[in-house]
Write a protein that holds these residues in place. Structure first.
Motif, PDB file in Angstrom:
ATOM      1  N   PRO A  44       0.796  -1.230   0.000  1.00 23.61           N
ATOM      2  CA  PRO A  44       0.000   0.000   0.000  1.00 23.61           C
ATOM      3  C   PRO A  44       0.830   1.282   0.000  1.00 23.61           C
ATOM      4  O   PRO A  44       0.451   2.270  -0.628  1.00 23.61           O
ATOM      5  N   GLU A  45       1.959   1.265   0.679  1.00 22.63           N
ATOM      6  CA  GLU A  45       2.794   2.471   0.747  1.00 22.63           C
ATOM      7  C   GLU A  45       3.412   2.786  -0.618  1.00 22.63           C
ATOM      8  O   GLU A  45       3.380   3.930  -1.078  1.00 22.63           O
ATOM      9  N   LEU A  46       3.967   1.767  -1.255  1.00 26.84           N
ATOM     10  CA  LEU A  46       4.574   1.956  -2.569  1.00 26.84           C
ATOM     11  C   LEU A  46       3.511   2.240  -3.629  1.00 26.84           C
ATOM     12  O   LEU A  46       3.722   3.038  -4.541  1.00 26.84           O
ATOM     13  N   LYS A  47       2.354   1.604  -3.488  1.00 26.78           N
ATOM     14  CA  LYS A  47       1.263   1.827  -4.434  1.00 26.78           C
ATOM     15  C   LYS A  47       0.786   3.285  -4.362  1.00 26.78           C
ATOM     16  O   LYS A  47       0.433   3.883  -5.370  1.00 26.78           O
ATOM     17  N   ALA A  48       0.803   3.869  -3.165  1.00 23.55           N
ATOM     18  CA  ALA A  48       0.410   5.273  -3.010  1.00 23.55           C
ATOM     19  C   ALA A  48       1.397   6.190  -3.739  1.00 23.55           C
ATOM     20  O   ALA A  48       0.986   7.166  -4.371  1.00 23.55           O
ATOM     21  N   LYS A  49       2.685   5.869  -3.672  1.00 22.60           N
ATOM     22  CA  LYS A  49       3.692   6.662  -4.387  1.00 22.60           C
ATOM     23  C   LYS A  49       3.486   6.552  -5.905  1.00 22.60           C
ATOM     24  O   LYS A  49       3.565   7.549  -6.622  1.00 22.60           O
ATOM     25  N   PHE A  50       3.244   5.327  -6.368  1.00 21.29           N
ATOM     26  CA  PHE A  50       2.998   5.124  -7.793  1.00 21.29           C
ATOM     27  C   PHE A  50       1.744   5.888  -8.230  1.00 21.29           C
ATOM     28  O   PHE A  50       1.713   6.483  -9.306  1.00 21.29           O
ATOM     29  N   THR A  51       0.723   5.871  -7.395  1.00 22.27           N
ATOM     30  CA  THR A  51      -0.521   6.566  -7.714  1.00 22.27           C
ATOM     31  C   THR A  51      -0.295   8.061  -7.834  1.00 22.27           C
ATOM     32  O   THR A  51      -0.813   8.703  -8.753  1.00 22.27           O
ATOM     33  N   LEU A  52       0.482   8.633  -6.926  1.00 23.94           N
ATOM     34  CA  LEU A  52       0.771  10.067  -6.993  1.00 23.94           C
ATOM     35  C   LEU A  52       1.516  10.426  -8.280  1.00 23.94           C
ATOM     36  O   LEU A  52       1.201  11.430  -8.934  1.00 23.94           O
ATOM     37  N   ARG A  53       2.520   9.624  -8.637  1.00 25.02           N
ATOM     38  CA  ARG A  53       3.267   9.881  -9.870  1.00 25.02           C
ATOM     39  C   ARG A  53       2.364   9.779 -11.089  1.00 25.02           C
ATOM     40  O   ARG A  53       2.441  10.591 -12.018  1.00 25.02           O
ATOM     41  N   LEU A  54       1.499   8.774 -11.079  1.00 25.22           N
ATOM     42  CA  LEU A  54       0.603   8.566 -12.209  1.00 25.22           C
ATOM     43  C   LEU A  54      -0.444   9.675 -12.297  1.00 25.22           C
ATOM     44  O   LEU A  54      -0.770  10.141 -13.390  1.00 25.22           O
ATOM     45  N   GLU A  55      -0.965  10.115 -11.157  1.00 19.80           N
ATOM     46  CA  GLU A  55      -1.938  11.213 -11.175  1.00 19.80           C
ATOM     47  C   GLU A  55      -1.312  12.489 -11.710  1.00 19.80           C
ATOM     48  O   GLU A  55      -1.944  13.239 -12.459  1.00 19.80           O
ATOM     49  N   ARG A  56      -0.072  12.754 -11.326  1.00 23.57           N
ATOM     50  CA  ARG A  56       0.620  13.945 -11.823  1.00 23.57           C
ATOM     51  C   ARG A  56       0.864  13.846 -13.331  1.00 23.57           C
ATOM     52  O   ARG A  56       0.688  14.817 -14.068  1.00 23.57           O
ATOM     53  N   ALA A  57       1.267  12.667 -13.812  1.00 20.94           N
ATOM     54  CA  ALA A  57       1.478  12.476 -15.253  1.00 20.94           C
ATOM     55  C   ALA A  57       0.164  12.637 -16.016  1.00 20.94           C
ATOM     56  O   ALA A  57       0.137  13.226 -17.104  1.00 20.94           O
ATOM     57  N   LEU A  58      -0.921  12.137 -15.450  1.00 24.84           N
ATOM     58  CA  LEU A  58      -2.226  12.269 -16.078  1.00 24.84           C
ATOM     59  C   LEU A  58      -2.662  13.729 -16.122  1.00 24.84           C
ATOM     60  O   LEU A  58      -3.214  14.199 -17.126  1.00 24.84           O
ATOM     61  N   GLU A  59      -2.381  14.464 -15.051  1.00 25.98           N
ATOM     62  CA  GLU A  59      -2.702  15.888 -15.022  1.00 25.98           C
ATOM     63  C   GLU A  59      -1.894  16.656 -16.065  1.00 25.98           C
ATOM     64  O   GLU A  59      -2.425  17.530 -16.758  1.00 25.98           O
ATOM     65  N   ARG A  60      -0.613  16.329 -16.196  1.00 26.36           N
ATOM     66  CA  ARG A  60       0.215  16.982 -17.218  1.00 26.36           C
ATOM     67  C   ARG A  60      -0.312  16.691 -18.619  1.00 26.36           C
ATOM     68  O   ARG A  60      -0.347  17.566 -19.486  1.00 26.36           O
ATOM     69  N   GLU A  61      -0.731  15.455 -18.829  1.00 22.87           N
ATOM     70  CA  GLU A  61      -1.269  15.079 -20.136  1.00 22.87           C
ATOM     71  C   GLU A  61      -2.585  15.825 -20.400  1.00 22.87           C
ATOM     72  O   GLU A  61      -2.832  16.289 -21.514  1.00 22.87           O
ATOM     73  N   ARG A  62      -3.406  15.964 -19.386  1.00 21.32           N
ATOM     74  CA  ARG A  62      -4.664  16.689 -19.537  1.00 21.32           C
ATOM     75  C   ARG A  62      -4.406  18.156 -19.887  1.00 21.32           C
ATOM     76  O   ARG A  62      -5.046  18.720 -20.769  1.00 21.32           O
ATOM     77  N   LEU A  84      -4.474   4.082 -14.151  1.00 20.48           N
ATOM     78  CA  LEU A  84      -4.792   4.632 -12.830  1.00 20.48           C
ATOM     79  C   LEU A  84      -6.012   3.934 -12.239  1.00 20.48           C
ATOM     80  O   LEU A  84      -6.025   3.607 -11.047  1.00 20.48           O
ATOM     81  N   ASP A  85      -7.010   3.676 -13.061  1.00 15.50           N
ATOM     82  CA  ASP A  85      -8.186   2.943 -12.589  1.00 15.50           C
ATOM     83  C   ASP A  85      -7.810   1.544 -12.121  1.00 15.50           C
ATOM     84  O   ASP A  85      -8.310   1.060 -11.107  1.00 15.50           O
ATOM     85  N   ARG A  86      -6.922   0.883 -12.860  1.00 12.40           N
ATOM     86  CA  ARG A  86      -6.482  -0.454 -12.441  1.00 12.40           C
ATOM     87  C   ARG A  86      -5.710  -0.395 -11.133  1.00 12.40           C
ATOM     88  O   ARG A  86      -5.851  -1.262 -10.283  1.00 12.40           O
ATOM     89  N   LEU A  87      -4.913   0.635 -10.963  1.00 11.92           N
ATOM     90  CA  LEU A  87      -4.131   0.782  -9.744  1.00 11.92           C
ATOM     91  C   LEU A  87      -5.040   1.035  -8.537  1.00 11.92           C
ATOM     92  O   LEU A  87      -4.755   0.583  -7.439  1.00 11.92           O
ATOM     93  N   HIS A  88      -6.152   1.728  -8.777  1.00 12.91           N
ATOM     94  CA  HIS A  88      -7.121   1.982  -7.712  1.00 12.91           C
ATOM     95  C   HIS A  88      -8.055   0.794  -7.484  1.00 12.91           C
ATOM     96  O   HIS A  88      -8.820   0.798  -6.529  1.00 12.91           O
TER      97      HIS A  88
END
Length: 122
Positions: A44-62, A84-88
């Motif tokens: 869960p701890e590492l998954k949260a870090k991956f989620t943050l990186r992915l959310e930021r990349a998705l925001e940049r793409e948007r 991101l949906d799969r990660l969640h």
């Protein structure tokens, strides 16, 4: 005859699931440098870090898409969102290729198209 159709349908679903998985893995690795299989199996701890990186990349793409930047790619944006949906845990395509969730955009059965423009009669 039904067996052939069922096998064909199952084959197409597996093929679609594999293509979707490959698209998500490639987009995630190229944009964020994250391996999707490692991220899904992480704690869960590492998954949260991956989620943050992915959310930021998705925001940049948007934002790239909003500015109509030349390097924006809708397919990459969709693949990042699906990853991101799969990660969640909101997976819409299961490993066996069956769709588990409802489609997000669905036309209502009673939805009507806009009326046609009046024709000019002379």
């Amino acid at each position: 005859m039904n067996d052939i159709h069922a096998e064909y349908r199952a084959f197409r679903e597996r093929q679609h699931a594999q293509a979707t998985n490959a698209r998500q893995m490639a987009a995630l690795h190229l944009v964020c440098g994250i391996d999707l299989q490692v991220a899904l199996a992480a704690g869960p701890e590492l998954k949260a870090k991956f989620t943050l990186r992915l959310e930021r990349a998705l925001e940049r793409e948007r934002l790239r898409g909003m500015r109509r930047h030349w390097s924006y790619d809708l397919n990459r944006h969709i693949a990042l969102k699906q990853a991101l949906d799969r990660l969640h845990g909101r997976d819409t395509v299961a490993g066996d290729g069956k769709v588990t969730g409802k489609p997000r955009f669905r036309r209502c059965a009673n939805a009507k198209r806009r009326p046609k423009a009046p024709s000019e009669s002379r």
